[in-house]
Write a protein that holds these residues in place. Structure first.
Motif, short mmCIF file in Angstrom:
data_model
loop_
_atom_site.label_atom_id
_atom_site.label_comp_id
_atom_site.label_asym_id
_atom_site.label_seq_id
_atom_site.Cartn_x
_atom_site.Cartn_y
_atom_site.Cartn_z
N SER A 10 -114.76 17.45 -44.63
CA SER A 10 -115.60 18.35 -43.84
C SER A 10 -116.07 17.64 -42.59
O SER A 10 -116.71 16.58 -42.65
N HIS A 11 -115.77 18.22 -41.42
CA HIS A 11 -116.21 17.55 -40.18
C HIS A 11 -117.72 17.67 -39.97
O HIS A 11 -118.31 16.82 -39.30
N TYR A 12 -118.36 18.68 -40.53
CA TYR A 12 -119.81 18.75 -40.46
C TYR A 12 -120.45 17.70 -41.38
O TYR A 12 -121.50 17.15 -41.06
N SER A 13 -119.80 17.42 -42.50
CA SER A 13 -120.26 16.32 -43.35
C SER A 13 -120.08 14.98 -42.64
O SER A 13 -120.93 14.09 -42.75
N GLU A 14 -118.99 14.85 -41.90
CA GLU A 14 -118.74 13.60 -41.17
C GLU A 14 -119.81 13.37 -40.10
O GLU A 14 -120.23 12.23 -39.88
N LYS A 15 -120.25 14.41 -39.46
CA LYS A 15 -121.34 14.30 -38.49
C LYS A 15 -122.57 13.68 -39.15
O LYS A 15 -123.20 12.77 -38.58
N VAL A 16 -122.91 14.13 -40.35
CA VAL A 16 -124.07 13.60 -41.07
C VAL A 16 -123.82 12.17 -41.53
O VAL A 16 -124.71 11.31 -41.45
N ARG A 17 -122.60 11.88 -42.01
CA ARG A 17 -122.30 10.52 -42.45
C ARG A 17 -122.44 9.51 -41.30
O ARG A 17 -122.94 8.39 -41.49
N LEU A 18 -122.02 9.91 -40.11
CA LEU A 18 -122.18 9.03 -38.95
C LEU A 18 -123.66 8.73 -38.69
O LEU A 18 -124.03 7.59 -38.40
N ILE A 19 -124.49 9.74 -38.79
CA ILE A 19 -125.93 9.56 -38.55
C ILE A 19 -126.55 8.67 -39.62
O ILE A 19 -127.34 7.76 -39.31
N LEU A 20 -126.21 8.90 -40.87
CA LEU A 20 -126.74 8.07 -41.97
C LEU A 20 -126.34 6.61 -41.78
O LEU A 20 -127.16 5.70 -41.96
N ASP A 21 -125.08 6.39 -41.41
CA ASP A 21 -124.61 5.02 -41.20
C ASP A 21 -125.30 4.36 -40.01
O ASP A 21 -125.68 3.19 -40.05
N TYR A 22 -125.46 5.11 -38.92
CA TYR A 22 -126.12 4.56 -37.74
C TYR A 22 -127.55 4.14 -38.05
O TYR A 22 -128.02 3.09 -37.60
N LYS A 23 -128.24 4.95 -38.83
CA LYS A 23 -129.62 4.63 -39.18
C LYS A 23 -129.72 3.57 -40.28
O LYS A 23 -130.82 3.12 -40.61
N GLY A 24 -128.59 3.18 -40.83
CA GLY A 24 -128.60 2.15 -41.86
C GLY A 24 -129.18 2.61 -43.18
O GLY A 24 -129.71 1.80 -43.95
N LEU A 25 -129.07 3.91 -43.47
CA LEU A 25 -129.64 4.46 -44.70
C LEU A 25 -128.62 4.40 -45.83
O LEU A 25 -127.45 4.71 -45.65
N THR A 26 -129.09 4.01 -46.99
CA THR A 26 -128.24 3.99 -48.17
C THR A 26 -128.19 5.38 -48.77
O THR A 26 -129.22 6.03 -48.95
N TYR A 27 -126.99 5.84 -49.07
CA TYR A 27 -126.85 7.18 -49.63
C TYR A 27 -125.66 7.23 -50.57
O TYR A 27 -124.77 6.39 -50.52
N ARG A 28 -125.69 8.22 -51.44
CA ARG A 28 -124.60 8.44 -52.38
C ARG A 28 -123.90 9.74 -52.03
O ARG A 28 -124.54 10.77 -51.85
N LYS A 29 -122.58 9.68 -51.90
CA LYS A 29 -121.80 10.89 -51.62
C LYS A 29 -121.49 11.59 -52.94
O LYS A 29 -121.07 10.96 -53.90
N ILE A 30 -121.69 12.89 -52.94
CA ILE A 30 -121.33 13.70 -54.11
C ILE A 30 -120.34 14.75 -53.64
O ILE A 30 -120.69 15.67 -52.89
N GLU A 31 -119.11 14.58 -54.06
CA GLU A 31 -118.05 15.49 -53.65
C GLU A 31 -118.18 16.80 -54.43
O GLU A 31 -118.20 16.82 -55.66
N VAL A 32 -118.29 17.89 -53.69
CA VAL A 32 -118.47 19.21 -54.31
C VAL A 32 -117.10 19.76 -54.71
O VAL A 32 -116.22 19.92 -53.86
N THR A 33 -116.93 20.02 -55.97
CA THR A 33 -115.67 20.58 -56.45
C THR A 33 -115.55 22.03 -56.01
O THR A 33 -116.47 22.82 -56.24
N PRO A 34 -114.47 22.41 -55.33
CA PRO A 34 -114.30 23.80 -54.90
C PRO A 34 -114.44 24.75 -56.10
O PRO A 34 -113.91 24.48 -57.18
N GLY A 35 -115.16 25.83 -55.88
CA GLY A 35 -115.34 26.81 -56.95
C GLY A 35 -116.56 26.50 -57.78
O GLY A 35 -117.70 26.74 -57.36
N ILE A 36 -116.36 25.88 -58.94
CA ILE A 36 -117.46 25.68 -59.87
C ILE A 36 -118.51 24.72 -59.32
O ILE A 36 -119.71 24.89 -59.55
N GLY A 37 -118.08 23.72 -58.58
CA GLY A 37 -119.04 22.81 -57.97
C GLY A 37 -119.92 23.50 -56.95
O GLY A 37 -121.08 23.14 -56.76
N GLN A 38 -119.36 24.50 -56.26
CA GLN A 38 -120.14 25.24 -55.28
C GLN A 38 -121.17 26.14 -55.96
O GLN A 38 -122.21 26.44 -55.37
N LEU A 39 -120.88 26.56 -57.19
CA LEU A 39 -121.89 27.30 -57.94
C LEU A 39 -123.08 26.41 -58.27
O LEU A 39 -124.23 26.83 -58.18
#
Length: 264
Positions: A10-39
């Motif tokens: 997701s390029h909108y997710s990438e926009k956020v990842r760039l900001i998190l990295d620039y600010k030096g913030l620790t974060y965990r990525k959670i990949e949303v499974t299409p379909g059931i994960g979106q529920l």
């Protein structure tokens, strides 16, 4: 720890990842499974789209809202200028990037995917079931174009988007001729929006995305491989080299059983 609910491609997710990295913030990525994960995402946030940021009890949806939240909550290394003129320029460019590059790049990429079956399946989230990948890959290019017409991504729309993106890339390249960043002498939300949302035009090379190596550096023919936009992609490469970090460990939203999901 901050949790980013996302699609890796997701390029909108990438926009956020760039900001998190620039600010030096620790974060965990959670990949949303299409379909059931979106529920499950809907149960948590009230909507099914990514990115969504979870910060303790705070749930923030939409990449722009996340960016503004991060700048308020974690003000070190600000990404939105205080100077009124620079602030206005930053917010204007960010909104333009969201509505022009972000939307048109998706259509242009669709055109590239319709002509390349292996490229098409490679950009699917890694948690996509194998049978779905097989179905998507088996669709003939002409039929894929027909399907695209039904959702507003027909060949004429794709061609128009590609032409518009040429002007967008030219404009950004001209803005960067004599300065390191789009608004100030340090990167702002404008830079991270333009850089992140251009991911569909040309996928960044390097160890930044958890995707097949064969995808890196690939993109929309006539844009990703054009010498006319070398200034832009060189600028983006420098931004990534300076601020983007290697991927953090990724988990998925796939629950142990579909019956565990309830929507209030």
């Amino acid at each position: 720890m901050l949790e980013l609910y996302q699609f890796e491609m997701s390029h909108y997710s990438e926009k956020v990842r760039l900001i998190l990295d620039y600010k030096g913030l620790t974060y965990r990525k959670i990949e949303v499974t299409p379909g059931i994960g979106q529920l499950e995402l809907f149960r948590m946030s009230g909507q099914r789209q990514v990115p969504v940021l979870k910060d303790g009890n705070e749930i923030v949806v939409d990449s722009t809202a996340i960016a503004k939240y991060l700048d308020r909550k974690y003000p070190e290394k600000p990404i939105i200028p205080v100077n009124p003129e620079q602030r206005g320029q930053c917010l204007l460019i960010e909104e333009w990037a969201d509505e022009s590059i972000g939307l048109k790049a998706r259509k242009a990429l669709f055109g590239a995917l319709s002509q390349n079956q292996s490229f098409r399946t490679s950009v699917l989230p890694p948690t996509t079931p194998d049978f779905v990948k097989l179905l998507v890959g088996a669709v003939p290019g002409d039929f894929f174009n027909l399907l695209g017409s039904g959702i507003g991504f027909g060949p004429d729309v794709v061609k128009s988007s590609q032409e518009d993106l040429k002007q967008d890339l030219e404009a950004v390249s001209l803005l960067l001729l004599n300065k390191p960043y789009l608004v100030t002498d340090y990167p702002t939300l404008a830079d991270f929006a333009v850089a992140g949302l251009s991911m569909y035009i040309k996928i960044p090379e390097g160890p930044y995305l958890e995707i097949p190596e064969t995808l890196k550096g690939k993109g929309v023919p006539g844009l990703a491989d054009s010498a006319a936009y070398e200034t832009f992609f060189n600028w983006r490469d420098r931004l990534y080299t300076q601020y983007r970090k290697q991927p953090t460990p990724t988990t998925t939203t796939t629950p142990s059983s579909p019956t565990s999901i309830e929507i209030d």
